[in-house]
Scaffold this motif. Structure first.
Motif, short mmCIF file in Angstrom:
data_model
loop_
_atom_site.label_atom_id
_atom_site.label_comp_id
_atom_site.label_asym_id
_atom_site.label_seq_id
_atom_site.Cartn_x
_atom_site.Cartn_y
_atom_site.Cartn_z
N GLY B 46 -10.36 8.97 28.45
CA GLY B 46 -11.29 8.15 28.30
C GLY B 46 -12.14 8.64 26.83
N LYS B 49 -8.73 9.06 22.49
CA LYS B 49 -7.55 9.48 21.90
C LYS B 49 -6.69 8.12 21.68
CE LYS B 49 -6.10 12.22 25.07
NZ LYS B 49 -7.08 11.96 26.32
N SER B 50 -6.23 7.43 22.61
CA SER B 50 -5.39 6.15 22.37
C SER B 50 -5.83 5.56 21.27
CB SER B 50 -5.33 5.72 23.91
OG SER B 50 -4.51 6.36 24.52
N THR B 51 -7.25 5.17 21.45
CA THR B 51 -7.90 4.12 20.60
C THR B 51 -7.50 4.82 18.94
OG1 THR B 51 -9.49 3.40 22.37
CG2 THR B 51 -10.10 2.96 20.23
N1 LIG Z 1 -8.35 -2.59 25.06
C1 LIG Z 1 -9.54 -2.04 25.50
N2 LIG Z 1 -10.55 -3.01 26.05
C2 LIG Z 1 -11.70 -2.56 26.70
N3 LIG Z 1 -12.05 -1.01 26.76
C3 LIG Z 1 -11.09 -0.33 26.27
C4 LIG Z 1 -9.70 -0.84 25.62
N4 LIG Z 1 -9.11 0.21 25.47
C5 LIG Z 1 -9.69 1.51 25.65
N5 LIG Z 1 -10.73 1.12 26.08
C6 LIG Z 1 -11.95 1.70 26.50
O1 LIG Z 1 -12.34 2.86 25.64
C7 LIG Z 1 -12.53 4.21 25.92
C8 LIG Z 1 -11.55 4.98 25.40
O2 LIG Z 1 -10.27 4.85 26.00
P1 LIG Z 1 -9.03 5.62 25.15
O3 LIG Z 1 -8.81 5.41 23.97
O4 LIG Z 1 -7.80 4.89 26.09
O5 LIG Z 1 -9.06 7.02 25.86
P2 LIG Z 1 -8.07 8.27 26.09
O6 LIG Z 1 -6.64 7.76 25.57
O7 LIG Z 1 -8.68 9.29 25.61
O8 LIG Z 1 -8.01 8.42 27.54
C9 LIG Z 1 -12.36 4.14 27.28
O9 LIG Z 1 -13.79 3.93 27.95
C10 LIG Z 1 -11.51 2.75 27.61
O10 LIG Z 1 -11.93 2.26 29.06
#
Ligand SMILES: Nc1ncnc2c1ncn2[C@@H]1O[C@H](COP(=O)(O)OP(=O)(O)O)[C@@H](O)[C@H]1O
Ligand SMILES: [Mg+2]
Lengths: 414, 241
Positions: B46, B49-51
């Motif tokens: 959360g 990272k993915s973002t």
């Molecule tokens: N498409 C999306 N719509 C709404 N919220 C998102 C989306 N993708 C990620 N988030 C939110 O953004 C935050 C960062 O997520 P993410 O980048 O997936 O983190 P990680 O990959 O480090 O677990 C989280 O709170 C997640 O719920």
């Protein structure tokens, strides 16, 4: 992506799900097969009718009486009459130089009896020139002669079916036959020609016109000349048809003293007949094609359905391809090519099967005759183009849906 | 000093609008990566990272901030342009390998060439990339005939085939056992030795240790940056099937 690569990719993914691919193709195969099969029947009917009309003779014009719906009221019995005198006038090369030959006829239906056999048949009273103009070929004996006509001879030339019905075991030549209870002698038998049972020359009896007028019917016009039902003229050439028609019209208007412009006769050319019947046959073909088209539509919907399922199933693949640099267009083309490969394969198989179906149908007996079917290149081209169009039409929606997918969403998809 | 910057992020934010309001997945991230570096992106679940990876990989646009890739501003590009950047400049390696199951190893490696316009000598390029990861002898094998480690090596070969500006690896060892993980990280190290830039997203400290630098992310912010000596391979590279 090059077209060849796109085709290879589509082939790989289609052969990856053989059963599904085959079933989807089957939908198109059935559609195209029925389109080709049914349209071949329609085209066959047209070819059949055309052949028969052309078989009547060459460069012919048919003149028949026509009831005038408007214009001056006429005396009873004079309504729309053609006479033997009209035929004689038309045969005058001075006034109608483009007319090669003229024949007049009367048509009746009569009871025929020969020994224990009897039947009803069309009896034509004709002049000797009739055989040449109308392509009546005598198989045995001779046609009505000038001598017969002169002497109002009680002779008859009978069609092949009549011969078979009345004289199943004997040679009909020289036999006695009663037509409306008058005794005739068979002097000729016509060659079998085939064609519809009703009204074909096979089930016709021909007698001299003079005999028909005096012995079988007694109608005279007010002008005194015997009435005839149809006058057939043969023009000197196919180019002279219009000229012959105009000359005939002028002659008859003079004969009938028509000044009002409303004529009491009608001239129909062989071409008019061909045009009218071709039009009917074309409508018939289109209706048949449209009915078959419905199954093609169902096949197309099948393609769309399978492509939509395929897009969902391959969401991840789409995501991977997009992450690796595929543009929307690349994805669109990939799925579109798949859909078109499905429909084109179905189309080609359908053409082959439709051709086979048309051959099969032509073995079918309809009222004692083989069904005529015609598969012409234009139907094949039409069928193949339609199948390509179906692939495009029903493929574009799933393909554009795939192209619009978001790669991030796709990669998350399990 | 004369080092060349491949990636430069300045004040990158990413805001997701959801029914419950706005989520600030990235809240102002700035860093740079030099050519030939091997960088780890770490952070708890959360943390964004993915973002961040989606932005770095040009799969998504930041809400604000500047992303320069080899000096070119890619943060405001249209989809078609982003696809071209992905095709020519970025090599992706995924946690779950993401090979296409219907294709053999060589065709999988050649897949990016379909879209990059580098297809003319495609077969030779793909064969070269496959031999660089030591799998020339597996060229005609389908993914399901390969071990996890081999599949990931095929994926690495695929990421190399268009000579990208950098390789972006998302949890590349997440589906592998320890020993195979080490082999994959060793492979990345050898790529780095050849001057290739690698960014690895991971939540495992062991994996991050293979990199020369670790960037820590928390709640969408950069919370730490650590340069450290890179781990070396503990075993002799083996040719395990
Ligand atoms: N498409 C999306 N719509 C709404 N919220 C998102 C989306 N993708 C990620 N988030 C939110 O953004 C935050 C960062 O997520 P993410 O980048 O997936 O983190 P990680 O990959 O480090 O677990 C989280 O709170 C997640 O719920
Ligand atoms: Mg994540």
């Amino acid at each position: 992506m090059s077209p060849l690569t796109a085709l290879k990719t589509a082939y790989t993914s289609l052969t990856g799900a053989k059963l599904r691919t085959s079933l989807t193709i089957l939908g198109i195969v059935i559609g195209i097969t029925s389109v080709i099969g049914l349209m071949s029947v329609g085209r066959g009917a047209k070819a059949d009718i055309t052949k028969r009309i052309e078989g009547i003779g060459t460069n012919l014009l048919f003149i028949s009486p026509q009831q005038a719906n408007q214009g001056v009221a006429r005396g009873v019995g004079d309504a729309a009459a053609l006479t033997l005198d009209d035929a004689r006038a038309l045969a005058d090369p001075e006034v109608a130089p483009d007319v090669l030959a003229v024949t007049a006829q009367v048509n009746t239906f009569a009871q025929l009896i020969a020994g224990a056999n009897n039947m009803r048949a069309q009896v034509l009273g004709v002049t000797p020139g009739f055989a040449d103009i109308r392509n009546y070929v005598v198989q045995e004996g001779e046609f009505i002669t000038a001598q017969n006509q002169q002497s109002q001879a009680m002779v008859a030339v009978i069609g092949a079916t009549v011969a078979q019905t009345l004289f199943p075991d004997d040679d009909p030549l020289g036999q006695r036959i009663r037509i409306n209870n008058r005794q005739f002698t068979v002097t000729g038998v016509l060659q079998a020609k085939g064609g519809a049972a009703f009204g074909s020359q096979d089930s016709t009896v021909v007698v001299p016109l003079s005999t028909a007028l005096s012995r079988l019917q007694n109608a005279r016009s007010v002008r005194g000349s015997p009435r005839v039902d149809v006058i057939t003229i043969q023009a000197v050439s196919s180019d002279a048809m219009d000229a012959a028609k105009m000359q005939a019209t002028a002659v008859l208007e003079q004969e009938h003293r028509i000044t009002t412009g409303v004529s009491d006769f009608q001239i129909t050319s062989q071409q008019d007949l061909l045009d009218a019947t071709s039009q009917i046959a074309n409508v018939f073909t289109i209706v048949l094609g449209a009915i078959a088209g419905i199954s093609l539509l169902v096949g197309g919907i099948g393609i769309m359905n399978i492509m939509l399922v395929s897009v969902v199933e391959r969401t991840r693949e789409i995501g991977i391809r997009k992450a690796l640099g595929a543009q929307r267009r690349d994805v669109l083309v990939q799925f579109l090519v798949e859909a078109m490969l499905l429909s084109l394969t179905g189309g080609i198989l359908g053409v082959a099967l439709g051709y086979a179906a048309a051959r099969g149908l032509s073995k079918l007996q309809v009222s004692g005759q083989n069904l005529t079917t015609v598969v012409s290149p234009d139907i094949i081209i039409l069928a193949v183009s339609v199948s390509i169009a179906i692939g495009l039409f029903f493929g574009i929606f799933p393909a554009s849906r795939a192209a619009r997918l978001d790669p991030i969403e796709c990669l998350r998809h399990e | 000093m004369s080092s060349e910057i491949v990636i430069r992020l300045t004040d990158i934010t990413k805001v997701y609008k959801t029914g419950a309001g706005e989520v600030h997945a990235l809240a102002g991230v700035s860093f740079a990566v030099e050519r030939g570096e091997m960088v780890a992106l770490m952070g708890p679940s959360g943390s964004g990272k993915s973002t961040l990876m989606n932005v770095l990989g040009c799969l998504d646009r930041p809400t604000s901030g500047e992303y320069l890739l080899e000096g070119q501003d890619v943060g405001r590009m249209r989809d078609a342009e982003l696809a071209r950047i992905r095709s020519n400049r970025i090599g992706f390696v995924f946690q779950s390998f993401n090979l296409l199951s219907r294709m053999n190893a060589l065709d999988n490696v050649a897949l990016p060439l379909l879209y990059s316009g580098n297809g003319h000598d495609g077969r030779a390029r793909a064969e070269k990339a496959l031999s660089e990861v030591g799998l020339a002898h597996r060229a005609s094998h389908r993914p399901n005939q390969l071990s996890g480690g081999e599949q990931q090596r095929v994926a690495v070969a695929r990421s190399l085939v268009n000579n990208p500006s950098f390789i972006l690896a998302d949890e590349p060892t997440g589906n592998l056992d320890t020993r195979t993980s080490e082999e994959i990280m060793h492979l990345f190290r050898s790529l780095q030795d050849r001057g290739i830039t690698v960014v690895v997203v991971t939540h495992e400290r062991d994996i991050a240790e293979w990199c020369g630098r670790t960037i820590m992310l928390r709640d969408g912010k950069l919370v730490g940056e650590d340069r450290h000596p890179q781990k070396v391979f503990a075993h002799e590279p083996s040719d395990r099937a």
